[in-house]
Design an enzyme around this catalytic site. Sequence first.
Site, PDB file in Angstrom:
ATOM      1  N   GLY A 239      -8.017  66.114-102.035  1.00  0.00           N
ATOM      2  CA  GLY A 239      -6.912  65.550-102.825  1.00  0.00           C
ATOM      3  C   GLY A 239      -7.408  64.413-103.616  1.00  0.00           C
ATOM      4  CB  CYS A 352       8.094  85.725-124.738  1.00  0.00           C
ATOM      5  SG  CYS A 352       6.996  86.992-126.004  1.00  0.00           S
TER       6      CYS A 352
HETATM    7  N1  LLP Z   1      -7.960  71.455 -98.689  1.00  0.00           N
HETATM    8  C1  LLP Z   1      -6.645  72.208 -98.309  1.00  0.00           C
HETATM    9  C2  LLP Z   1      -6.264  72.412 -97.131  1.00  0.00           C
HETATM   10  C3  LLP Z   1      -5.781  72.188 -99.455  1.00  0.00           C
HETATM   11  O1  LLP Z   1      -4.775  72.843 -99.349  1.00  0.00           O
HETATM   12  C4  LLP Z   1      -6.442  71.907-100.512  1.00  0.00           C
HETATM   13  C5  LLP Z   1      -5.710  71.992-101.972  1.00  0.00           C
HETATM   14  C6  LLP Z   1      -7.666  71.234-100.717  1.00  0.00           C
HETATM   15  C7  LLP Z   1      -8.412  70.914 -99.557  1.00  0.00           C
HETATM   16  C8  LLP Z   1      -8.127  70.767-102.265  1.00  0.00           C
HETATM   17  O2  LLP Z   1      -7.445  69.755-102.534  1.00  0.00           O
HETATM   18  P1  LLP Z   1      -7.975  69.154-104.043  1.00  0.00           P
HETATM   19  O3  LLP Z   1      -9.170  68.251-103.653  1.00  0.00           O
HETATM   20  O4  LLP Z   1      -8.159  70.096-104.935  1.00  0.00           O
HETATM   21  O5  LLP Z   1      -7.033  68.388-104.505  1.00  0.00           O
HETATM   22  N2  LLP Z   1      -2.362  74.136-107.913  1.00  0.00           N
HETATM   23  C9  LLP Z   1      -2.218  72.688-107.730  1.00  0.00           C
HETATM   24  C10 LLP Z   1      -3.193  71.791-106.702  1.00  0.00           C
HETATM   25  C11 LLP Z   1      -2.823  72.671-105.369  1.00  0.00           C
HETATM   26  C12 LLP Z   1      -3.575  72.241-104.196  1.00  0.00           C
HETATM   27  C13 LLP Z   1      -3.415  72.912-103.022  1.00  0.00           C
HETATM   28  N3  LLP Z   1      -4.398  72.765-101.855  1.00  0.00           N
HETATM   29  C14 LLP Z   1      -2.671  71.928-109.260  1.00  0.00           C
HETATM   30  O6  LLP Z   1      -3.090  72.609-109.962  1.00  0.00           O
HETATM   31  O7  LLP Z   1      -2.545  70.789-109.406  1.00  0.00           O
END
Ligand code: LLP
Length: 425
Positions: A239, A352
């Site tokens: 996160g 598009c």
């Molecule tokens: N752990 C779990 C269970 C998760 O669902 C996620 C991300 C992470 C770790 C890693 O999170 P990060 O460190 O990358 O914030 N497509 C979206 C982000 C979706 C994140 C989903 N889960 C975007 O482009 O902002």
Amino acid sequence: LEQIPEIFRLSAPQALSLSQEFGTPLYVMDQLSVIHRCRAYKAAAKQYFPEFELSYASKANSACGLLTLVHSEGFHIDCASEGEIRAALRSGVRAEHCRFHGNGKSRLDLEFALKQGIGQIIVDSLDELALLRELRESIGETRIVLRLAPGIEPGTHAHISTGQQDTKFGFGIEPGFAIEATRIALENKLPLIGFHFHMGSQLMSSSITAQAASVMAEFAVEAKNKLGFCAELLNFGGGLGARYTDSDTVTSIFEHCRLLSASALPILRSGGLKPRIALEPGRSLVAEAGVTLYRVMAVKTIAIGTGTKRYVTVDGGMSDNVRPALYGAKYTVKNLTRGGHEHTVTVCGRHCETDELFPNVELPSETAVGDILEVLTTGAYGASMASNYNRFLRPAMVAISGSGDHTLWQRRESWEELFSREVAP
Ligand code: LLP
């Protein structure tokens, strides 16, 4: 390692030469930037947690070359689908070093993961627990972790908020779903080792995650007192955010770990628990390590009322970066072909529909067809969310090494691949 590292940028000559060799759009990843961030996590975790386990959330970017690199830095791989598990296995990661997430795992998914000997399954529902009970014979060395919803608003974009009370993910700590799920897992003799939460993504401060860590620590103590279960693993998810524009500021990896440790460890200690702390960053390892190169296809000035607006069309769009369309995400854009006096333009894609990729960015007023534009901080959730909308081919991904050499991690998609699934004439 304690400092917040630089955001990766290519030098103009290197960008121009890569765009000629591989075409555009082109994703470019800097391996040193990734390694630096992996080592910062390791050093910080070592400093603030007595025992720890780090996983890379491969949904951020699952290019196999990247998975191999991150794994060689000691990270396990967090996988959210059979496809992501397969990507990890292809990258030379053993199944025991993979963690399997998701709120909708099928029996086939679980059978596949167990057959491979997956290290951990992060269970999201009672239905999944029931499936695992049925598959108990094949669990082997796999360990079970329960995903919890701490019930705190993470304060990020609604599409990427997951730890609040109204969420499809995990077992709510309130009003007792999590303790009930723990009891069921233990009663069924599933090899439960601990708990997990993930609050949300692109969190610029760690205070919410730290708050959730203390809620989870209290829950772990409750599970010990009520059920005699001593958690040996607590996973605080990922996160931590990345900087997309000059106005973004983010907590450092060290400070992130310090805050989590300070809010959870005293509670655990006084409750007589000494779990390993797990983190699973995605974006904060790879986003700032990547850029995307585009070529300008058209420059157009339109009239709006008494004023004008300038559109710069590039040879990509929402198919290689859907984040602006999906989350209103903002980026930093540079013209690598020329400098000069800048003015505000909207860089749009060639799909598009509106496809405003980068609205209201400053580019040189002489920006013209053929110029190469570099977009920073695209190493996470760019390639991994790419599509073939409008039948565009997905771009190549190149990795730069410390000595400045480059390696192709993903080829540009071919026309044959684009039509390989068609069965009609
Ligand atoms: N752990 C779990 C269970 C998760 O669902 C996620 C991300 C992470 C770790 C890693 O999170 P990060 O460190 O990358 O914030 N497509 C979206 C982000 C979706 C994140 C989903 N889960 C975007 O482009 O902002």
